[in-house]
Enzyme design. Structure first.
Site, PDB file in Angstrom:
ATOM      1  N   ASP A 100      20.304 -34.958  19.763  1.00  0.00           N
ATOM      2  CA  ASP A 100      18.923 -35.271  20.124  1.00  0.00           C
ATOM      3  C   ASP A 100      18.895 -36.771  20.421  1.00  0.00           C
ATOM      4  O   ASP A 100      19.785 -37.512  19.984  1.00  0.00           O
ATOM      5  CB  ASP A 100      18.010 -34.926  18.949  1.00  0.00           C
ATOM      6  CG  ASP A 100      16.607 -35.455  19.152  1.00  0.00           C
ATOM      7  OD1 ASP A 100      16.022 -35.219  20.214  1.00  0.00           O
ATOM      8  OD2 ASP A 100      16.107 -36.138  18.230  1.00  0.00           O
TER       9      ASP A 100
ATOM     10  N   CYS B 276      44.783 -13.375 -10.357  1.00  0.00           N
ATOM     11  CA  CYS B 276      43.636 -13.355 -11.265  1.00  0.00           C
ATOM     12  C   CYS B 276      42.342 -13.399 -10.473  1.00  0.00           C
ATOM     13  O   CYS B 276      41.375 -12.683 -10.775  1.00  0.00           O
ATOM     14  CB  CYS B 276      43.676 -14.553 -12.213  1.00  0.00           C
ATOM     15  SG  CYS B 276      45.151 -14.663 -13.227  1.00  0.00           S
TER      16      CYS B 276
ATOM     17  N   CYS C 291      46.135 -17.778 -11.499  1.00  0.00           N
ATOM     18  CA  CYS C 291      46.770 -17.646 -10.192  1.00  0.00           C
ATOM     19  C   CYS C 291      45.874 -16.851  -9.260  1.00  0.00           C
ATOM     20  O   CYS C 291      44.803 -16.380  -9.636  1.00  0.00           O
ATOM     21  CB  CYS C 291      48.124 -16.963 -10.316  1.00  0.00           C
ATOM     22  SG  CYS C 291      48.007 -15.249 -10.897  1.00  0.00           S
TER      23      CYS C 291
ATOM     24  N   ASP D 265      17.182 -34.653  14.101  1.00  0.00           N
ATOM     25  CA  ASP D 265      16.444 -35.127  12.931  1.00  0.00           C
ATOM     26  C   ASP D 265      15.026 -34.588  12.839  1.00  0.00           C
ATOM     27  O   ASP D 265      14.387 -34.708  11.798  1.00  0.00           O
ATOM     28  CB  ASP D 265      16.385 -36.657  12.933  1.00  0.00           C
ATOM     29  CG  ASP D 265      15.420 -37.193  13.982  1.00  0.00           C
ATOM     30  OD1 ASP D 265      15.392 -36.627  15.103  1.00  0.00           O
ATOM     31  OD2 ASP D 265      14.700 -38.160  13.693  1.00  0.00           O
TER      32      ASP D 265
ATOM     33  N   CYS E 177       0.844  -1.199   0.000  1.00  0.00           N
ATOM     34  CA  CYS E 177       0.000   0.000   0.000  1.00  0.00           C
ATOM     35  C   CYS E 177       0.878   1.248   0.000  1.00  0.00           C
ATOM     36  O   CYS E 177       2.103   1.171   0.061  1.00  0.00           O
ATOM     37  CB  CYS E 177      -0.918   0.010   1.219  1.00  0.00           C
ATOM     38  SG  CYS E 177      -0.019   0.075   2.790  1.00  0.00           S
TER      39      CYS E 177
ATOM     40  N   ASP F  81      14.052 -30.052  16.365  1.00  0.00           N
ATOM     41  CA  ASP F  81      15.507 -29.870  16.437  1.00  0.00           C
ATOM     42  C   ASP F  81      15.988 -28.693  15.588  1.00  0.00           C
ATOM     43  O   ASP F  81      17.144 -28.266  15.728  1.00  0.00           O
ATOM     44  CB  ASP F  81      16.226 -31.136  15.955  1.00  0.00           C
ATOM     45  CG  ASP F  81      15.985 -32.319  16.868  1.00  0.00           C
ATOM     46  OD1 ASP F  81      15.884 -32.106  18.089  1.00  0.00           O
ATOM     47  OD2 ASP F  81      15.877 -33.453  16.363  1.00  0.00           O
TER      48      ASP F  81
ATOM     49  N   CYS G  56       3.263   1.593   2.888  1.00  0.00           N
ATOM     50  CA  CYS G  56       4.496   0.824   2.717  1.00  0.00           C
ATOM     51  C   CYS G  56       5.504   1.627   1.893  1.00  0.00           C
ATOM     52  O   CYS G  56       6.700   1.659   2.203  1.00  0.00           O
ATOM     53  CB  CYS G  56       4.210  -0.503   2.023  1.00  0.00           C
ATOM     54  SG  CYS G  56       3.090  -1.588   2.930  1.00  0.00           S
TER      55      CYS G  56
END
Length: 820
Positions: A503, A86, A83, A702, A16, A706, A19
């Protein structure tokens, strides 16, 4: 007043006019911004600014305001880099481009990774700028072969040039150096063709070498000098030109040189070119091998698939198969794409994904992964992922991203190489001046030899290759061992972690409850009682009930028929089985139902101490059996933790499980620190506490819960069988569920960092030691003056040595296998 720069930024979250106003105020508040009109329709901001404002200032202000500028990343293939100088030149060209936030160039893979502001600059413009700077550049083709560019063609071309140059140089070397090695040969040349003719032959052959095979050094080095950005080619061009032109003057106009200084050094110029071409040939061959791990992964994907079309099998290129189609996988063939088995049974070799050598059984409903190898059974699978969405493609992308990372240790190299070549040129000029001022006769010739030697020996090739080659080979080998580094800098952070926190459920343990103990009272038949319990539990969806059913099935028992099954919330259940009244539940349930306690109760305490969930069975009012259910520890957990402990790591467990169970598991595994019964934010706090006490912490998990801890840890390692959220939050993904991958990841990290330090020690030490020798510091004491030819050989050897050392990482063995 500094010239204003104008950037067009694409903004997010604009909805809007308010914003727009907030975004404009955030930008104009920055010192140096002249104007910043924001367009809501096309969601852009056009910002005119000058120092002290920068693109980074603008993006930070927009981030704080809640309207971030859209960032994009592009990968460019950059040619003609030889090298570290570069690399620095390409990075400076990119970072100086308005709109570029970050640029990192990898010499080993010959790629530039650029993060830029969308709308401010385009990838094509970036490629054009680098090309204009003397390094032919184009956008990386995503469909092209992964890993470093195919070096075979480059190696063949360099081989041809090196062999041609060697053939032309050999007569020059023999004519000039033969007499030094065998004095009678010098007199024979003088008596036959004459020294003048010998010098003309050397001039002609050396000229052909320099304008033919050696032309590359001048076509790239001279423009670099003119741009004020000298690099390796420039040093070679300067050194060989000095030797060649001095020799030409000695042949064509010796009178203009001081008496006794009209010497020829054609052999030095020609041999330098030969040795450096040979070095580049060997370097190209070695570079090609640094990406073998990725190319091996890419090669696993078949080109064609057998597609079931209305009952007929049709061969079709994999690229033309779409999700939802059914593919036929014959025995011994590779699975063409990710899919779900809809027919057949077989064993699949998934070692290329998981690192685990044992084939995995597959049947209807199971998933298969493209590139894995089918066993002896035939399968039909419905395709679930194609193209970049396949697991194999994602693995390749992860490894490539890691290989393109800049490690913190690289910052030291960058600072040195930024000024290295200009300093070397200054040292060479100073060397010549000192020899001319105080050197013995013939001072001019000795000054030339010393100056050329300094220029040649100081080429910083090895510096530029030291870190990226080790990263490429190390992360590639880690992928083969089942550890995928999503961020390359995790390589450096992981080996320095003091604590490894885990865990529990699904990480240290299987993540699924299993029947682990079943004891009966007196002489009751255990199978009969277990079948009765299974019959009652078959009516329950509780995880513990499912564990009992699986336990009975594993023993080959069919559940007995049960009726009138009633759940007693918080206690257990009751049922009628084979005419008997059955109770299954906790000790409190038994006591509530006035079941007499027997010695079975005493047997329960050792089970609880081991982390088992214990409950009892009563039949017709008598205690009949004791049941232990637990989440079993994974078979490889104990060896993996032992390996980490042997590395000197502290071990910790951070889990949401109850403290008693967690303490029992920790005691079994010898874990030092336990935080149990914590929520996800509690896991983050536990990680922070370990960091405050010990330093760097690696966390292994996992599950979704976690993810915050994985992100907060210095290095997060996600079990590949876990959730997508956990994997996205991690720095390292263990493609199998085996914890051996954690130990292997630590070992790869340790060995890679050792390898990098070895490379840097050699690359820097070589220059620190040999530049003074090349300048002639040993001449006053022992009369030793390094030949430019030896300097060229040593310089070429240094790059090959660094690459060869990095390639040793391809043979790192899994640490647990070594321990076994």
């Amino acid at each position: 007043m500094p010239t204003a720069t104008t950037l067009t930024l694409k903004l997010e979250n604009l909805s809007c006019a308010s914003c727009v106003g907030r975004a404009e105020r955030a930008l104009t508040a920055i010192d140096g911004v002249e104007s910043a009109p924001v367009n809501l329709a096309n969601e852009t901001a056009r910002v005119a600014f000058s120092t002290p404002a920068t693109a980074s200032n603008l993006t930070e202000a927009l981030d704080r305001a809640g309207y971030p500028a859209r960032r994009e990343t592009v990968v460019l293939d950059v040619g003609s880099m030889t090298c570290a100088s570069c690399v620095g030149r390409v990075e400076r060209v990119l970072t100086a481009t308005p709109g570029v936030l970050e640029a990192w160039v990898n010499l080993a893979s010959e790629r530039a990774f650029v993060t830029y502001l969308a709308g401010a600059v385009s990838p094509d413009e970036l490629a054009a700028k680098v090309t204009k700077a003397g390094f032919p550049t184009h956008l990386r083709n995503a469909a092209a072969s992964n890993g470093p560019g195919d070096k075979d063609a480059e190696a063949r071309s360099l081989k041809q040039k090196a062999l041609l140059a060697a053939a032309l140089t050999l007569p020059v070397f023999i004519l000039e150096m033969g007499g030094h090695l065998y004095p009678p040969f010098h007199h024979w040349i003088a008596r036959t063709i004459g020294l003048g003719t010998s010098h003309w032959i050397q001039l002609v052959l050396t000229t052909i070498v320099m304008v033919g095979p050696g032309r590359v050094f001048f076509s790239k080095g001279v423009p670099a000098l003119l741009r004020g950005a000298p690099e390796m080619n420039a040093l070679v061009a300067l050194g060989t030109s000095a030797a060649y032109l001095y020799s030409v003057v000695s042949v064509l106009a010796p009178g203009i040189l001081p008496s006794g200084t009209a010497n020829v050094y054609f052999e030095a110029a020609a041999v330098i070119i030969v040795l450096i071409l040979i070095g580049r040939w060997m370097e190209a061959r070695a570079k090609g091998r640094t990406g073998e791990a990725i190319r091996a992964l890419v090669a696993l994907a078949p080109n064609d698939a057998l597609v079931d079309v209305d009952g007929q099998t049709v061969t079709r290129p994999v690229a033309q198969v779409v999700t939802g189609e059914v593919v036929v996988i014959r025995p011994g063939e590779r699975v063409p794409l990710d899919g779900e088995v809809i027919e057949g049974e077989s064993l699949i070799d998934e070692s290329m994904i998981t690192g685990e050598p044992v084939p995995v059984p597959k049947t209807t409903g199971d998933t298969v992964t493209g590139g894995t190898v089918n066993g002896t059974g035939a399968l039909k699978a419905r395709v679930t992922a194609v193209g970049p969405d396949t697991l194999l493609s994602q693995i390749v992308r992860m490894v490539e991203d890691a290989q393109g990372a800049r490690l913190p240790i690289q910052a030291l190299v960058d600072r040195i190489t930024a000024v290295f070549v200009p300093i070397v040129m200054g040292i060479a000029a100073l060397t010549v001046a000192i020899w001319l001022l105080i050197g013995p006769d013939p001072a001019l010739g000795l000054a030339l030899v010393a100056g050329v030697s300094v220029l040649i020996i100081a080429c910083p090739c090895a510096m530029g290759l030291a870190t990226p080659t080790s990263i490429m080979v190390g992360t590639g080998r880690a992928a083969q061992l089942g550890a995928l580094f999503r961020r390359g800098d995790a390589l450096q952070s992981l080996q320095s972690a003091q604590v490894v926190a885990f865990d529990k459920t699904g990480t240290l343990t299987q993540g699924r409850s299993e029947l682990t103990a079943f004891e009966t009272a007196g002489d009751l038949d255990a199978d009969m009682v277990l079948a009765m319990v299974a019959g009652a539990e078959a009516h329950s969806e509780h995880p513990l009930a499912q564990a009992i059913l699986r336990g009975a099935e594993d023993r080959g028992l069919a559940p007995a028929k049960a009726g009138n099954v009633q759940t007693v919330t918080g206690f257990g259940l009751q049922a009628e089985v084979d005419g008997a009244h059955l109770l299954v539940g906790s000790q409190k349930f038994m006591e509530r139902e006035n079941i007499p306690m027997t010695d079975l109760v005493g047997r329960a305490d050792p089970m609880r101490a081991k982390g088992h969930t214990v409950f009892f069975v009563a039949i017709d009012g008598e205690l009949a059996a004791l049941i232990g259910v637990s989440d079993p520890i994974k078979p490889d957990t104990a060896p993996a933790l032992a390996a980490l402990r042997a590395m000197g790591k502290q071990l910790a467990m951070i889990t949401g499980d109850d403290p008693a169970t967690a303490a029992a598991i920790a005691d079994q595994l010898g874990i030092d620190h336990v935080n149990a019964g914590v929520l996800p934010d509690g896991k983050v706090a536990a990680v922070e506490a370990l960091q405050a006490r010990y330093g760097k912490v690696a966390f292994v998990g996992d599950g979704i819960n976690d993810a915050p801890a994985l992100a907060r840890a210095d290095v997060g390692l996600a079990i590949g069988t876990g959730t997508d959220v956990a994997i996205e939050a991690a720095d390292v993904v263990l493609s199998s569920g085996a914890l051996s991958g954690v130990a292997n990841a630590f070992e790869i990290s340790r060995r890679t960092m050792i390898n990098i330090r070895q490379n840097l020690f050699w690359a820097f030490g070589y220059n620190v030691l040999l530049i003074p020798v090349a300048a002639g510091v040993l001449y006053p004491l022992w009369g030793i003056l390094l030949s430019p030819m030896l300097g060229a050989g040593a310089m070429a050897a240094s790059s090959v040595l660094v690459l060869t050392n990095a390639l040793r990482l391809r043979f790192v063995r899994p640490i647990l296998e070594e321990a076994a």
